[in-house]
Enzyme design. Structure first.
Site, PDB file in Angstrom:
ATOM      1  N   GLU A  34       0.801  -1.229   0.000  1.00  0.00           N
ATOM      2  CA  GLU A  34       0.000   0.000   0.000  1.00  0.00           C
ATOM      3  C   GLU A  34       0.837   1.283   0.000  1.00  0.00           C
ATOM      4  O   GLU A  34       0.537   2.228   0.730  1.00  0.00           O
ATOM      5  CB  GLU A  34      -0.929   0.017   1.224  1.00  0.00           C
ATOM      6  CG  GLU A  34      -1.874  -1.170   1.251  1.00  0.00           C
ATOM      7  CD  GLU A  34      -2.688  -1.243   2.532  1.00  0.00           C
ATOM      8  OE1 GLU A  34      -3.868  -1.565   2.451  1.00  0.00           O
ATOM      9  OE2 GLU A  34      -2.136  -1.008   3.621  1.00  0.00           O
TER      10      GLU A  34
HETATM   11  C1  TNX Z   1      -4.415  -3.872   4.861  1.00  0.00           C
HETATM   12  S1  TNX Z   1      -3.161  -6.027   3.501  1.00  0.00           S
HETATM   13  C2  TNX Z   1      -3.113  -3.723   5.291  1.00  0.00           C
HETATM   14  C3  TNX Z   1      -2.867  -3.292   6.673  1.00  0.00           C
HETATM   15  C4  TNX Z   1      -4.121  -3.075   7.433  1.00  0.00           C
HETATM   16  C5  TNX Z   1      -5.130  -4.122   7.073  1.00  0.00           C
HETATM   17  C6  TNX Z   1      -6.394  -4.062   7.853  1.00  0.00           C
HETATM   18  C7  TNX Z   1      -1.899  -5.212   3.889  1.00  0.00           C
HETATM   19  C8  TNX Z   1      -0.664  -5.776   3.448  1.00  0.00           C
HETATM   20  N1  TNX Z   1      -2.013  -4.073   4.575  1.00  0.00           N
HETATM   21  O1  TNX Z   1      -2.058  -2.149   6.682  1.00  0.00           O
HETATM   22  O2  TNX Z   1      -3.834  -3.104   8.787  1.00  0.00           O
HETATM   23  O3  TNX Z   1      -5.425  -4.020   5.711  1.00  0.00           O
HETATM   24  O4  TNX Z   1      -7.224  -5.147   7.593  1.00  0.00           O
END
Ligand code: TNX
Length: 539
Positions: free
Chosen positions: A353
């Site tokens: 992300e």
């Molecule tokens: C996505 S999936 C994230 C996290 C969050 C989570 C909450 C991923 C690699 N990153 O930063 O905590 O969703 O469900």
């Protein structure tokens, strides 16, 4: 001496003797039959590869001898671990003894070459007289011990003495895992969890033969591992957490203690520093890390600011800066210090992300992180987005929702860790009524997290590229051990079974019965769990 005075009495006595003689012949059988009716292997999760009941039972008593083959301190330590699990509830004082050869009675643990069982498999043979647990490697003995725990009555898990008969169904179990990576992740960045919580988490997952603990040690909201060359990361970046409460961090000594504790449970710690996004806690601690190109952000969006730690739960707003020369000094120092205190083969660099990092910068970052991780003698793991970089067969890529990235990683020969957010994200709510957790990926009931196979997801993946499965527990909404347990149980045992047991041996209908049998055990272990209506709980 008996004296028979009347004919009637004599007849009765004759019948009595005949019955007694018959019993001499068959009572052993009768005991066996009753044991078969009440004792089974149905309490074991993950389901063993093969098991055969023989119809009798072994009884653990205070006279039982616990013996390990001489010559290995590690095997002796596993014997001691078993004694420590058995003594509190039984009130016995079993001591570990060593012997050159297998004894005729009691419990015996030994290494024994049996290549079919692999590096983590074990065989346990149980007769009325002796339990013999063997494995190629100590890890297999440890997993065999977890099976033995579950074969005993649930009361064995109590911390104080219980009345009870400590019987184990007799028979043979041969067992080994399908996947080498059977992981559980704990996010200690969004909310911090102290040493006792982490150790309990390790113990809870170890009971289901999990062998990887992935610690998410940094994120926008907090930096949780001491880095001696950049001390403000923890003294400033670790001070708070989601909601603004008191945060915390592990000193390197404490981290080493976690690693050693996990190791004693045959669990490898994989530390994650999330970069180049999810990095606000570092940007807040060191103003010099902010002096790169200004971020192009939508008006009204959160901006990372030096000196300001973030306590909300949004994602994707922070980034390291590729043209800032301090950036790579910082990353290299962090990875070097982390590598030095991490005996496991992997460092996790995050990589997810990075919504405000330019794509070309992102790819350059990942390639640079890989070089640095390798230079410090470790292999790289990262979330699925890292597939865009130069990943190769030494790297592990953690799939969470993109088929495209999973296939890209697989086509580059990288290994895949399967963490489908719609199946194994333990921070997802069970249903719309669940108080804790999020629901952006799905509501995940206990059958959802059980009913899948790694191959059925993410398109056509090469089986040989699938390293295993990992269940992440993100902690935006959870604050204490009770919360952790509520989201972990009852889903984690099923996910552990997906990772350990052959798909052909698994069925939800049979599993839900075995799962229901765990309720008494969890009560004895004081585990806070979600009582899904899909499971026939047996209290
Ligand atoms: C996505 S999936 C994230 C996290 C969050 C989570 C909450 C991923 C690699 N990153 O930063 O905590 O969703 O469900």
């Amino acid at each position: 001496m008996m004296h028979f005075s009347s004919k009637a009495t004599r007849l009765f006595a004759a019948a009595f003797f005949m019955a007694s003689f018959a019993c001499l012949v068959s009572c052993k059988k009768q005991k066996a039959a009753s044991a078969e009716a009440t004792l089974s292997f149905e309490s074991v999760i993950p389901k063993p590869v093969s098991d055969t009941l023989s119809g009798s039972a072994f009884e653990l008593t205070k006279a039982t001898k616990l013996t390990v083959a001489s010559g290995s301190e590690e095997v002796k330590a596993i014997g001691q671990y078993l004694a420590d699990r058995l003594n509190p509830a039984t009130g016995f004082d079993l001591k570990v003894e060593t012997a050159e050869k297998a004894p005729e009675s009691g419990i015996y643990l030994a290494l024994n070459e049996d290549t079919a069982l692999g590096a983590e498999g074990y065989e346990v043979k149980i007769t009325e007289e002796v339990i013999t647990l063997t494995a190629n490697k100590p890890a297999g003995l440890f997993y065999g011990v977890q099976t033995l725990r579950q074969l005993l009555p649930a009361a064995i898990e109590h911390a104080v003495v219980q009345q009870g008969q400590w019987e184990i169904a007799a028979g043979t179990i041969r067992d080994y895992p399908q996947y080498a990576w059977r992981g559980a992740m704990l996010d200690v960045a969004r909310h911090f969890f102290g040493m006792e919580d982490v150790k309990r988490y390790i113990d809870l997952v170890a009971a289901y033969k999990v062998n990887v603990l992935h610690l998410h040690l940094s994120d926008d909201q907090g930096w949780r591992i001491e880095i001696k060359s950049w001390p403000k990361l923890t003294t400033e970046g670790g001070l708070t957490q989601v909601g603004g409460g008191k945060g915390g961090y592990y000193t390197q000594e404490q981290y080493k203690e976690i690693v050693a504790y996990a190791q004693s449970r045959y669990i490898t710690v994989i530390p994650e520093i999330d970069m180049p996004g999810h990095i606000n806690s570092a940007l807040a601690s060191y103003a010099e890390l902010n002096t790169g190109i200004p971020l192009k952000m939508e008006p009204g969006k959160i901006r990372p600011t030096a000196g300001k730690v973030y306590t909300g739960i949004e994602v994707g707003f922070s980034t390291l800066h590729i043209k800032n020369e301090r950036t790579f000094k910082f990353v290299d120092d962090v990875l070097r210090e982390l590598a030095a205190i991490t005996p496991g083969p992997y460092l996790h660099i995050g990589g997810d992300e990075a919504a405000v990092t330019k794509k070309e910068d992102y790819i350059a970052f990942i390639n640079k992180f890989k070089e640095m991780v390798n230079a410090h003698g470790k292999k790289m793991v990262g979330w699925e987005e890292i597939a865009q970089g130069n990943v190769d067969s030494t790297d592990a890529v953690q799939y969470w929702h993109s088929e495209k990235y999973a296939q890209l990683a697989s086509s580059k020969g990288a290994k895949l860790i399967m963490s489908p957010s719609v199946k194994v994200y333990l921070d997802m709510k069970y249903d719309s009524l669940t108080k804790l957790g999020l629901n952006w990926a799905a509501y995940i009931e206990v059958d959802d997290s059980y009913n899948w196979t790694p191959q059925s997801l993410a398109g056509e993946l090469e089986q040989k590229n699938i390293l295993g499965i990992e269940a992440p527990l993100w902690s935006e909404t959870i604050e204490n051990m009770d919360d952790i347990e509520y989201l972990l149980f009852p889903r984690l045992p099923g996910i552990a079974e997906v990772a350990w047991s052959p798909a052909a041996n698994r069925s939800w209908e049979a599993y839900r019965i075995r799962l229901g049998n765990q309720a008494k055990r969890w009560k004895a272990m004081e585990i806070n769990y979600y009582r899904s209506v899909l499971v026939p709980w047996v209290d």
